[in-house]
Design an enzyme around this catalytic site. Structure first.
Site, PDB file in Angstrom:
ATOM      1  N   ASP A   4       0.870  -1.168   0.000  1.00 48.39           N
ATOM      2  CA  ASP A   4       0.000   0.000   0.000  1.00 48.39           C
ATOM      3  C   ASP A   4       0.913   1.227   0.000  1.00 48.39           C
ATOM      4  O   ASP A   4       1.507   1.563   1.026  1.00 48.39           O
ATOM      5  CB  ASP A   4      -0.905  -0.007   1.229  1.00 48.39           C
ATOM      6  CG  ASP A   4      -1.893   1.147   1.245  1.00 48.39           C
ATOM      7  OD1 ASP A   4      -1.729   2.094   0.426  1.00 48.39           O
ATOM      8  OD2 ASP A   4      -2.820   1.128   2.074  1.00 48.39           O
ATOM      9  N   VAL A   5       1.042   1.862  -1.156  1.00 49.54           N
ATOM     10  CA  VAL A   5       2.004   2.965  -1.280  1.00 49.54           C
ATOM     11  C   VAL A   5       1.572   4.212  -0.524  1.00 49.54           C
ATOM     12  O   VAL A   5       2.316   5.196  -0.482  1.00 49.54           O
ATOM     13  CB  VAL A   5       2.267   3.318  -2.760  1.00 49.54           C
ATOM     14  CG1 VAL A   5       3.024   2.198  -3.451  1.00 49.54           C
ATOM     15  CG2 VAL A   5       0.960   3.623  -3.493  1.00 49.54           C
ATOM     16  N   ASN A  31       4.190   4.778 -10.114  1.00 47.35           N
ATOM     17  CA  ASN A  31       3.138   4.672 -11.115  1.00 47.35           C
ATOM     18  C   ASN A  31       1.744   4.513 -10.517  1.00 47.35           C
ATOM     19  O   ASN A  31       0.793   4.260 -11.239  1.00 47.35           O
ATOM     20  CB  ASN A  31       3.444   3.474 -12.035  1.00 47.35           C
ATOM     21  CG  ASN A  31       2.534   3.412 -13.236  1.00 47.35           C
ATOM     22  OD1 ASN A  31       2.186   4.429 -13.817  1.00 47.35           O
ATOM     23  ND2 ASN A  31       2.130   2.212 -13.604  1.00 47.35           N
ATOM     24  N   TYR A  96      -7.348  15.771  -9.162  1.00 46.03           N
ATOM     25  CA  TYR A  96      -6.356  15.034  -9.939  1.00 46.03           C
ATOM     26  C   TYR A  96      -5.313  15.982 -10.534  1.00 46.03           C
ATOM     27  O   TYR A  96      -4.104  15.748 -10.414  1.00 46.03           O
ATOM     28  CB  TYR A  96      -7.052  14.252 -11.053  1.00 46.03           C
ATOM     29  CG  TYR A  96      -6.111  13.486 -11.946  1.00 46.03           C
ATOM     30  CD1 TYR A  96      -5.527  12.302 -11.513  1.00 46.03           C
ATOM     31  CD2 TYR A  96      -5.825  13.941 -13.233  1.00 46.03           C
ATOM     32  CE1 TYR A  96      -4.670  11.588 -12.340  1.00 46.03           C
ATOM     33  CE2 TYR A  96      -4.970  13.240 -14.065  1.00 46.03           C
ATOM     34  CZ  TYR A  96      -4.392  12.064 -13.610  1.00 46.03           C
ATOM     35  OH  TYR A  96      -3.538  11.358 -14.431  1.00 46.03           O
ATOM     36  N   ARG A 137     -15.669  -1.778 -17.879  1.00 49.68           N
ATOM     37  CA  ARG A 137     -16.214  -0.849 -16.892  1.00 49.68           C
ATOM     38  C   ARG A 137     -17.249   0.059 -17.538  1.00 49.68           C
ATOM     39  O   ARG A 137     -17.244   0.300 -18.741  1.00 49.68           O
ATOM     40  CB  ARG A 137     -15.091  -0.022 -16.261  1.00 49.68           C
ATOM     41  CG  ARG A 137     -14.117  -0.883 -15.475  1.00 49.68           C
ATOM     42  CD  ARG A 137     -12.997  -0.063 -14.886  1.00 49.68           C
ATOM     43  NE  ARG A 137     -13.463   1.004 -14.016  1.00 49.68           N
ATOM     44  CZ  ARG A 137     -12.691   1.640 -13.156  1.00 49.68           C
ATOM     45  NH1 ARG A 137     -11.415   1.300 -13.040  1.00 49.68           N
ATOM     46  NH2 ARG A 137     -13.161   2.605 -12.404  1.00 49.68           N
TER      47      ARG A 137
END
Length: 200
Positions: A4-5, A31, A96, A137
């Site tokens: 879990d970054v 990434n 974002y 999706r």
């Protein structure tokens, strides 16, 4: 390995795992990222916090874990995956765009801090990129990517391989004098400083 970054301890374990497996750490490619749609008014505090932790803090934590090993060896390459929306803003992507702009500036600051230690730090800034998993999706992001090719200068979105080739170049010795650079790979989308619709 599972990591879990958003957790500094996990990032440290991932770096240590790589060193134990391969003996040294040459390249770090950050990434991880999430892309929630919404204006500032539409973005909840919980979403904002999650974007900052996933898109910015993860880069900070991974670099903090990797840099001491690279400094000790006197060499290393770090590449951060950001976005063309970190160069110019985009509608409905307030959180974002803010996060990717922050990583771009962190990239340049780190490049200055560690250039004399033999470490090159750059960013690749992709534009809209088609990934096959979006086909299954039905959310806003899937619809956006399927329809976004028409509004881009080249009339199509990027493929993952096109982004990967840019990352591989920055990681290679062919880029030995490139440091603190934001390599935009967006088919010309930001060339005019806008992400408005282009005529065909």
């Amino acid at each position: 390995m599972p990591c879990d970054v958003r957790q500094p301890a996990d990032c440290a374990r991932a770096v240590q795992f790589a060193i134990e497996q391969y003996g040294q750490l040459d390249i770090l490619f950050n990434n991880a990222g999430i892309v929630p749609f919404g204006t500032v008014l539409e973005t909840t505090p919980e979403t904002w916090h999650n974007v900052l932790e996933t898109n910015i803090s993860s880069v900070f934590y991974m670099c903090r874990a990797a840099l001491p090993h690279m400094i000790a060896r006197g060499s290393g390459v770090i590449i951060n995956n950001t976005s063309d929306n970190g160069i110019v803003g985009a509608q409905q992507l307030a959180a974002y765009s803010a996060s990717k702009g922050a990583v771009n500036l962190m990239t340049q600051s780190m490049a200055l801090d560690h250039a004399r230690q033999g470490i090159r730090i750059n960013a690749v800034c992709p534009g809209d990129t088609y990934v096959p998993r979006w086909d299954s999706r039905s959310d806003d992001m899937a619809t956006y990517l399927r329809e976004s090719g028409d509004r881009l200068p080249m009339g199509r979105v990027a493929t993952p391989d096109e982004i990967a080739q840019a990352v591989l170049f920055l990681a290679s010795d062919d880029a030995s004098y490139i440091n603190g650079h934001l390599l935009v790979v967006d088919g010309g989308n930001t060339a005019g400083g806008t992400s408005e619709r282009y005529s065909s």
